[in-house]
Design an enzyme around this catalytic site. Structure first.
Site, PDB file in Angstrom:
ATOM      1  N   ARG A 185       0.700  -1.432  -0.158  1.00 19.09           N
ATOM      2  CA  ARG A 185      -0.374  -0.220  -0.210  1.00 19.09           C
ATOM      3  C   ARG A 185       0.613   1.254   0.002  1.00 19.09           C
ATOM      4  NH1 ARG A 185      -5.158   1.531  -1.226  1.00 19.09           N
ATOM      5  NH2 ARG A 185      -6.026   2.929   0.036  1.00 19.09           N
ATOM      6  N   THR A 194      -9.775  -0.277 -10.100  1.00 19.61           N
ATOM      7  CA  THR A 194      -8.797  -0.574  -9.135  1.00 19.61           C
ATOM      8  C   THR A 194      -8.496  -2.112 -10.044  1.00 19.61           C
ATOM      9  OG1 THR A 194      -9.069   0.039  -6.850  1.00 19.61           O
ATOM     10  CG2 THR A 194      -8.762  -2.279  -6.966  1.00 19.61           C
ATOM     11  N   THR A 211      -4.350  -0.611  -7.201  1.00 22.00           N
ATOM     12  CA  THR A 211      -4.906   0.153  -7.560  1.00 22.00           C
ATOM     13  C   THR A 211      -3.861   1.826  -7.235  1.00 22.00           C
ATOM     14  OG1 THR A 211      -6.874   1.910  -6.386  1.00 22.00           O
ATOM     15  CG2 THR A 211      -5.230   1.067  -5.361  1.00 22.00           C
TER      16      THR A 211
HETATM   17  N1  GLY Z   1      -8.483   2.554  -3.135  1.00 23.66           N
HETATM   18  C1  GLY Z   1      -8.999   1.627  -3.327  1.00 23.66           C
HETATM   19  C2  GLY Z   1      -8.988   0.966  -1.476  1.00 23.66           C
HETATM   20  O1  GLY Z   1      -7.691   1.026  -2.235  1.00 23.66           O
HETATM   21  O2  GLY Z   1      -9.810   0.561  -1.453  1.00 23.66           O
END
Ligand code: GLY
Length: 561
Positions: A96, A370, A388
């Protein structure tokens, strides 16, 4: 007479066949990849055929999607790779994005007021990308083929180009107006300002050179050297915060997956900073206490209890979840426990919808873009990967000279401290921006096993609807006996606690069901496609791989051998 009899037999057998299966899955014996783009799926399968394992194929598929599916495939964003080896412990790779060192909880305010453009559509909306580091960590720990071999197909696609499908040409034409402020984006995705036509070849020469640096130097080819210099230069010129130091400091995390069970199946799911695994297991635990199969798919009782489970899990998501590094006491073990589920189940009235109480807050917008894919190899190692850029084409900003789109993932942080109000702003602490912090996600890559063997890999895209979409794909297979394709085709519904309404795909539920549920207090809002899911199921009868490809995303395809 004979002909009429023959016709009657033909019709009867066609109906019998339809009753057994109304939508056939794609099948393969040894290995399979299902993704949102046929070229990427083929590249993944070519890696499997060449002797690579599921992680090798996932890395190659992810890099290929960064070229052929620019709306969400990426090297400038982040995501999660969930891996279950045929033997041994599963692992979750968290790549992330993080907030840069200069980030702060109040960074999306202008003169003390919330500034949505800063939050979602500016250089400030860009998080430090994680994809390249995350793919590399997974490959380093689990891959078998040379790194360069896995990046090379993407380099070729970017350098030589690929033909634009009708849907990608249309998607690029739609996004061009929002790229006009960014000359590098216009240069990459238009013909001197005019949209590409279907069948045109999209060449991305700067992207090819960046991928070449990644192939040669691994993460250092992205987080250091020329690529880092180009990112920092673009940021500095436009008021962005990301520096070379932020890039160099980026680290993916290997996490222990969450584990749950559902009717004898083992559920392996993504832990925070994804909210997906926690909410998914919580909902499955609640629903385990209801005999969904006897209710029947699409019955008012099936929809009612599923919606009530969704309502409760999404309320818990909002109250409790954020980056574990900044929220050390999140009650994850409680939220995914059977005891907690039993206590929630006891609050469900089978005859009446609960009321979501907006005690203090509502939801900020979360994008539906995504991408997700699944890989299973001949040994039955499995990967479910979801990554994403946040919005479609992320921030719409292509890094000048580097040829890739930057995410706008900072928009997944809450708006700012003290901003919570009834209009949908959220200012609760667990998910406020802070230096180095990861923003909360809904991405839900999931793997299911039965009796120690792989059963399914699944994932979805669609912002907050992701979790409910994966839930329904699993219920469709486990409770309602659908095959992988039927499970993906079936209509979907979604409730996220607030607003207190069920969003339902057009034609998903019968008018009779809707009428009964409305009389029980549910409110409905109809929509087109809710989300997109991809899934591979190991057929229980013969151990063959079967894929559900989501026709809601028209370029999607399974490839297998
Ligand atoms: N930006 C979509 C997610 O991370 O769920």
């Amino acid at each position: 007479m004979i002909r009429r009899f023959a016709l009657a037999v033909f019709v009867a057998s066609a109906v019998a066949a339809a009753a057994a299966s109304w939508s056939e899955p794609h099948r393969a014996t040894r290995g399979m990849v299902v993704s949102e783009h046929a070229i990427a799926s083929e590249i993944g399968v070519a890696v499997l055929k060449a002797g690579g394992n599921a992680v090798d194929a996932a890395v190659a598929t992810a890099f290929a999607l960064a070229v052929v599916h620019p709306a969400a495939g990426n090297i400038g964003g982040g995501g999660f790779l969930l891996y279950r080896p045929a033997s041994g412990e599963p692992a979750a790779y968290d790549f992330r994005e993080t907030a840069p060192a200069a980030a702060s909880a109040a960074m999306f305010l202008t003169d003390g007021k919330y500034d949505a453009a800063k939050h979602h559509e500016s250089y400030l909306s860009v998080g430090v990308p994680g994809t390249v580091a995350g793919l590399h960590l997974a490959w380093q720990e689990r891959g078998t083929m040379p790194w360069r071999r896995l990046v090379e197909p993407a380099i070729t696609l970017a350098r030589d180009g690929f033909p634009l499908s009708e849907s990608l040409a249309a998607s690029l034409a739609r996004v061009l107006p929002s790229m006009r402020r960014h000359p590098a984006s216009m240069a990459q995705f238009s013909k001197s300002g005019s949209p590409y036509a279907p069948g045109d070849t999209l060449v991305q020469a700067d992207l090819a050179r960046t991928l070449e640096r990644i192939a040669a130097d691994g993460p250092a080819g992205f987080y250091e050297g020329e690529t880092a210099r180009l990112i920092e230069q673009d940021m500095a010129a436009h008021g962005g915060l990301i520096s070379r130091a932020d890039l160099k400091a980026y680290r993916p995390e290997r996490r222990v997956p969450l584990r749950g069970t559902y009717r004898g199946y083992d559920i392996i799911a993504m832990p925070p900073v994804s909210s997906g695994g926690t909410a998914l297991i919580e909902m499955l635990n609640v629903l385990e206490g209801f005999d969904l199969a006897s209710y029947g798919w699409g019955s008012s009782r099936h929809v009612h209890v599923a919606v009530e489970a969704m309502r409760r899990a999404y309320a818990d998501r909002a109250r409790h979840l954020g980056d574990p590094a900044f929220n050390p006491s999140m009650p994850i073990a409680t939220l995914i426990s059977k005891e907690y589920a039993a206590s929630l189940r006891a609050t469900i009235d089978l005859e009446r919808a609960s009321v979501s109480s907006p005690s203090s807050f509502d939801w900020p917008p979360e994008s539906g873009e995504t991408t997700t894919f699944c890989v299973v190899d001949a040994a039955r190692n499995a990967v479910s990967l979801t990554y994403t850029l946040e919005a479609g084409y992320g921030s719409k900003i292509v890094v000048a000279g580097a040829g890739f789109l930057l995410n706008n993932e900072m928009g997944d942080f809450n708006a700012g401290p003290g901003l919570t109000d009834a209009t949908g702003l959220v200012g609760t602490a667990p998910n406020l921006a802070a230096p180095g912090k990861r923003m909360l996600s809904s991405m839900t890559p999931t793997i299911v096993a039965k009796d120690g063997r792989l059963f399914a890999a699944a994932g979805a895209l669609g912002g907050r609807t992701i979790i409910n979409t994966v839930l329904q794909a699993l219920l469709n297979v486990i409770d309602f006996g659908m095959n992988a394709q039927e499970a993906i085709d079936a209509g979907r519904f979604h409730h996220q606690w607030l607003p207190d309404a069920v969003v339902v795909e057009r034609h998903a539920l019968s008018p009779d069901t809707l009428a009964i549920l409305t009389s029980r207090g549910h409110a409905f809002r109809e929509t087109g496609a809710l989300s997109v899911a991809e899934m591979i199921v190991v057929a229980p009868k013969d151990g063959k791989l079967t894929a559900g490809v989501d026709a809601r995303s028209v370029d999607g395809a399974a490839a297998g051998y």
